[in-house]
Enzyme design. Sequence first.
Site: not given
Length: 520
Positions: A73, A75, A358
């Site tokens: 990912d 961010d 996250d």
Amino acid sequence: MRVESGSAQERGILLESLSTLLEKTTASHEGRAPGNRELTDLLPPEVCSLLNPAAIYANNEISLRDVEVYGFDYDYTLAQYADALHPEIFSTARDILIEHYKYPEGIRKYDYNPSFAIRGLHYDIQKSLLMKIDAFHYVQLGTAYRGLQPVPDEEVIELYGGTQHIPLYQMSGFYGKGPSIKQFMDIFSLPEMALLSCVVDYFLGHSLEFDQAHLYKDVTDAIRDVHVKGLMYQWIEQDMEKYILRGDETFAVLSRLVAHGKQLFLITNSPFSFVDKGMRHMVGPDWRQLFDVVIVQADKPSFFTDRRKPFRKLDEKGSLQWDRITRLEKGKIYRQGNLFDFLRLTEWRGPRVLYFGDHLYSDLADLMLRHGWRTGAIIPELEREIRIINTEQYMHSLTWQQALTGLLERMQTYQDAESRQVLAAWMKERQELRCITKALFNAQFGSIFRTFHNPTYFSRRLVRFSDLYMASLSCLLNYRVDFTFYPRRTPLQHEAPLWMDQLCTGCMKTPFLGDMAHIR
């Protein structure tokens, strides 16, 4: 001579062990050591080693030797953001509420409090309750807030029909969204929880009537507007040195993997222009050459379940192309698409793929449960929590807590007035210690990983959806690319040969049948 269970002699031995423990803990607290013994003498040797905040922790055995493809990912995975971003999101969404949703001007007096909430909390929309729930669906008493004010335990229990338990049908579903209760799982939700609590606090403090569902939706929409309108992207792009952390470490991780022949891909919900500027800042202008596939605006988690959205190619200016996608080319940028086409075009399947993200729901859940990928969770809070766990204050508090728990369990055998008085005093002290330990992490809600003794609902999902978890992607630099991670065997309650709290108290009896004759 055999000591009978429940006898005065056995009780005397128990109280003597308590006296010894009290002397040790008091001496350690005062900085002295009777008989040259320290606080750590109360702990088994394997417990005394300090944890490494830069370590990778395994929920499942995994050998990096078997991993051929690494996915990421963007961010809070490739790009770690500074906490300075949260006040910006909070204040902008607050002003949107006032100026566009016509909320009272008085709300503008609230500023972002970074110490209020933690990730993984649940919000009961109809009751305006922000609370921490454990792995067994029980509210941790003392962690329920309406607005900025704690709700008494008695009221919480009454609100849920005389129990702390939240029924399954009310709880958050697979992606953290239930019919009336939502779980805040990503790091961007911290300013959202803070704003929600401040707005509720204002309405309650001014005795204003409001519909809980409308208020929740308005706050959520205001936070969403910050993202949809690209305001957050603008702040980061204007000052990357301020907002992006550990960029050089991200470059080191990616370069190292490529140098060892690994294939890399990126799947993010962020737009290309934003990702491109961030990656240029961290990695350099040729960052795309490190990745075999780059997918932006993927619309996770529906990317993993919706077969209908096709891939679209972007040109060098970021404009959409119209040609049909029959292969995914290195160095090119693709938008949207779906995992099923991704698997068909790349043939990257199963345990040879390791994906990092996250968000436990949006990034990892589908990949692990439905497609058999290996997954790694990035949990930035882990670093701070481990540093707290390593403090003497934490070890002192937890050791004494465990000791009291063991003593309480054994003291129940005695029913005389003196024993009951001792039992009540120990229960009170144990509760005080639990509150002290909780406050070391966060005064309102404690640790994101534990309630008083059970794992949190967040921890349950972390273990279920991730093979590995770590504070940042840079933790990979501490391990060889062929390293095997082995989870530690955690004994079940019936498997432990000795109870840890008995080890702490010096009461070395084990719960064998002969010693538990009073239990029928």
